[in-house]
Design a protein around this motif. Structure first.
Motif, PDB file in Angstrom:
ATOM      1  N   LYS A 196       0.829  -1.207   0.000  1.00 39.43           N
ATOM      2  CA  LYS A 196       0.000   0.000   0.000  1.00 39.43           C
ATOM      3  C   LYS A 196       0.864   1.258   0.000  1.00 39.43           C
ATOM      4  N   LYS A 200       0.958   4.326  -2.690  1.00 42.44           N
ATOM      5  CA  LYS A 200       0.739   5.726  -2.303  1.00 42.44           C
ATOM      6  C   LYS A 200       1.916   6.612  -2.694  1.00 42.44           C
ATOM      7  N   GLN A 205      -2.330   8.985  -3.004  1.00 42.26           N
ATOM      8  CA  GLN A 205      -3.738   8.825  -2.638  1.00 42.26           C
ATOM      9  C   GLN A 205      -3.835   8.421  -1.174  1.00 42.26           C
ATOM     10  N   SER A 206      -4.758   9.046  -0.461  1.00 44.52           N
ATOM     11  CA  SER A 206      -4.921   8.687   0.960  1.00 44.52           C
ATOM     12  C   SER A 206      -5.787   7.454   1.131  1.00 44.52           C
ATOM     13  N   SER A 207      -6.644   7.205   0.155  1.00 40.92           N
ATOM     14  CA  SER A 207      -7.569   6.071   0.258  1.00 40.92           C
ATOM     15  C   SER A 207      -7.305   5.087  -0.869  1.00 40.92           C
ATOM     16  N   SER A 547      -6.511   2.827  -6.747  1.00 35.88           N
ATOM     17  CA  SER A 547      -7.137   4.101  -6.411  1.00 35.88           C
ATOM     18  C   SER A 547      -7.602   4.745  -7.707  1.00 35.88           C
TER      19      SER A 547
END
Length: 640
Positions: A196, A200, A205-207, A547
């Motif tokens: 993850k 990122k 992206q935070s989500s 994402s």
């Protein structure tokens, strides 16, 4: 310099556009590059999940005489960071087959591809090389370039794919695929959190969303007493689920699951094996009619065909029982040994029929014993004479369609046609007998198990087509039963799944030719097969972190597989540094360079002395060695 780059990009675009629009499958570029247009699933081994064709760029393997060496790449002199340090990754080496390009050449091709898609790039000088065309052209297919894994990251593929907004290309997705050789050390695997974070770092992206997929083998080749029983049949289960929690986790019961079923006839483990041998004899007769030559099988009965037929006629002639008694009489049926895992009820329903008529029982005897045209002719001559003299009045099924059955009906009224048993006529009559009998065998199972109706079987039971076509349709029906019995006996699938699979197979074979390599798909609830996969290692396992949405969605995936997903390099594995020892007459493999290897055979510790070094061996440890493949994606937006 800028003009040269844009001109090269335009030339490359022209070649790709021609290949895409003119319906060709391949072309050459420069002197050493081949460009293929193929469906992406096969060469990319499920690294790329697109459902459309792709371009594959690879090096041409040039051979002359007795395997001359490859012609050097012109770009090999550009020894950039892709060839720094070691000349080749220690994990992979190039072998004959699809050939990769250097990383520098792959990057060059992708830069041209990307430039050619960017209509915002200004033309060189006064020549409008890349200005938007008057007519909107379809975006180029994705481009995938094989790489030689010579860089530190072991890059196996680089790729680019257009991203469209409406009918305009607004950017490209760039893919990078890196691979590592097989290992059993799970401590070297990436963690879910690390994956993850890697995603990122690229996309800020935070989500993110995680999705898992896995494949398990439920049926195929097996090992019995250290001997591998090879099988061309296989049943695998594909799982997909959301919200992955850990690497190599078992698919949850909420997963979407699909069975991939490929069954080959003739597996000796199948309850259908004896029926397969019967169908095989039927095919031999059909081939003999077509070619005029028959390769007779070895007889299954030591007695001659004529003696068996005469004995059967005497039995029928001397019987004094009524027709009802004769119908209820226990008939001779072929017994087969069945694995203890096969349910007796399925075996009985499938393999035994208590209503074989006179012609069917005659077929059973002749199939076991005839070894020549003369045998067939002599047996049928005995039967026809017995009918003509009124020595026998056998009963037959009302819907029998063979020539011999029609003669028997005529004998009831003492008006039999004259039959000349010359040439191939006896074989023709015997083939009809077998077709009649086997069609009823298959109906007995399918209708008895309520898997279909006679109406749905009408295509396969049609006797109006020629005998060769009847045999082909019977083979299709047999393949269908092989699939049903495999899924019922070995997998224990419930009725509703078997019914759905039956309809799928019938529909397929009404329009398609016979194909044992075809893979039938069957949706299934994971709970129905959980006992097969929850304690077994996965054949492949992957997690995908993503994402964004729609065409702008970006993904980072990490895959484990028991076979490499890259076919243009050969991986060296840790197991190439192994040695084989013999422990109690059983082979045990240990690592050559290991100071101590533990092997436990049936909970018994075995110690082997190697060059005065103690080696402890553990036979129960059967860890699966996995290859790892990581695919990263970057989104590049074009300025308007």
């Amino acid at each position: 310099m800028g003009s040269k780059i844009i001109a090269d990009a335009l030339q490359f675009l022209k070649i790709l556009r021609t290949l895409q629009d003119e319906g060709r499958d391949s072309c050459f570029y420069e002197d050493h590059i081949q460009i293929l247009k193929v469906n992406g699933a096969k060469p990319l081994h499920y690294i790329y999940n697109g459902d459309r064709p792709v371009f594959i760029c690879e090096k041409i393997a040039v051979l002359s005489g007795d395997e001359a060496p490859d012609v050097p790449d012109p770009d090999d002199e550009e020894m950039d960071e892709s060839h720094s340090g070691d000349e080749m990754s220690q994990e992979a080496r190039i072998e004959p087959g699809p050939q990769p390009l250097t990383l520098s050449k792959a990057r060059q091709l992708l830069s041209w591809y990307t430039m050619s898609q960017n209509t915002a790039v200004p033309p060189a000088g006064s020549t409008p090389l890349l200005t938007p065309p008057a007519v909107n052209l379809a975006p180029l297919l994705p481009l995938w370039v094989r790489c030689d894994m010579a860089d530190a990251a072991a890059t196996a593929w680089l790729a680019a794919e257009p991203v469209c907004t409406g009918n305009k290309v607004s950017g490209v997705k760039l893919y990078s695929v890196t691979c590592k050789g097989s290992t059993v050390d799970k401590g070297t695997f990436i963690t879910l959190d690390e994956l993850k974070q890697e995603h990122k770092k690229r996309h800020h992206q935070s989500s993110v969303v995680s999705r898992g997929s896995a494949q398990y083998s439920l049926f195929g080749s097996t090992v019995v007493e250290n001997t591998t029983i090879q099988s061309q049949s296989s049943v695998t289960a594909d799982f997909r689920w959301n919200n992955v929690e850990s690497i190599l986790e078992a698919p949850p019961l909420s997963s979407m699951a699909t069975l991939n079923i490929r069954v080959s006839s003739g597996d000796m483990r199948s309850p259908m094996f004896q029926m397969f041998k019967e169908l095989e004899f039927l095919q031999i007769l059909a081939d003999g009619l077509r070619t005029g030559e028959t390769e007779w099988m070895e007889p299954l009965d030591g007695r001659s065909a004529v003696d068996l037929t005469r004995e059967y006629l005497d039995e029928v002639q001397n019987t004094v029982k009524s027709l009802q008694d004769q119908t209820a009489k226990e008939v001779e049926t072929e017994k087969v040994k069945v694995d203890s895992a096969v349910e007796a009820s399925i075996f009985t329903n499938l393999m035994e029929r208590g209503d074989l008529d006179f012609v069917e029982q005659l077929w059973v005897r002749m199939r076991k014993s005839v070894t020549s045209y003369q045998d067939v002719r002599d047996c049928l001559k005995l039967v026809i004479q017995a009918l003509q003299y009124g020595d026998i009045k056998p009963w037959i099924h009302r819907d029998s369609s063979s020539s011999l059955s029609k003669l028997i009906l005529q004998s009831y009224h003492h008006q039999m046609d004259l039959v000349s048993l010359s040439g191939l006529t006896p074989v023709h009559m015997l083939l009809e007998m077998g077709l009649d009998k086997m069609r009823k065998d298959y109906i007995n199972y399918l209708i008895g198990q309520e898997l279909t109706t006679l109406n749905h079987l009408s295509y396969f039971l049609n006797t109006e087509v020629d005998l060769q076509e009847q045999v082909i349709r019977l083979r299709k029906l047999h393949h269908l039963l092989e699939i049903m019995v495999t899924c019922s006996s070995f997998l224990g699938l419930p009725y509703d799944r078997l019914f759905l699979l039956t309809q799928s197979c019938l529909q397929y074979y009404k329009t398609c030719s016979y194909d044992e390599d075809h893979e039938f798909k069957l949706p299934i609830k994971p709970a129905l097969i959980s006992h097969f996969y929850q304690k077994e290692p996965a054949v492949s396992w992957s997690v995908e972190v993503s994402s964004g949405h729609g065409p702008r969605e970006v993904k980072t995936s990490w895959q484990l597989s028991d076979k490499p997903l890259v076919n243009h390099v050969v991986f060296e594995t840790a197991f190439q540094n192994e040695m084989t020892l013999n422990v109690d007459s059983e082979e045990v493999t240990v690592n050559r360079h290991s100071e101590e290897v533990t092997v436990n055979r049936h909970s018994e510790e075995v110690t082997v002395n190697r060059d005065s070094e103690e080696v402890t061996v553990n036979r129960d440890s059967e860890e699966v060695a996995y290859f790892t493949t990581m695919t990263c994606c970057s989104l590049v937006n074009f300025s308007v």
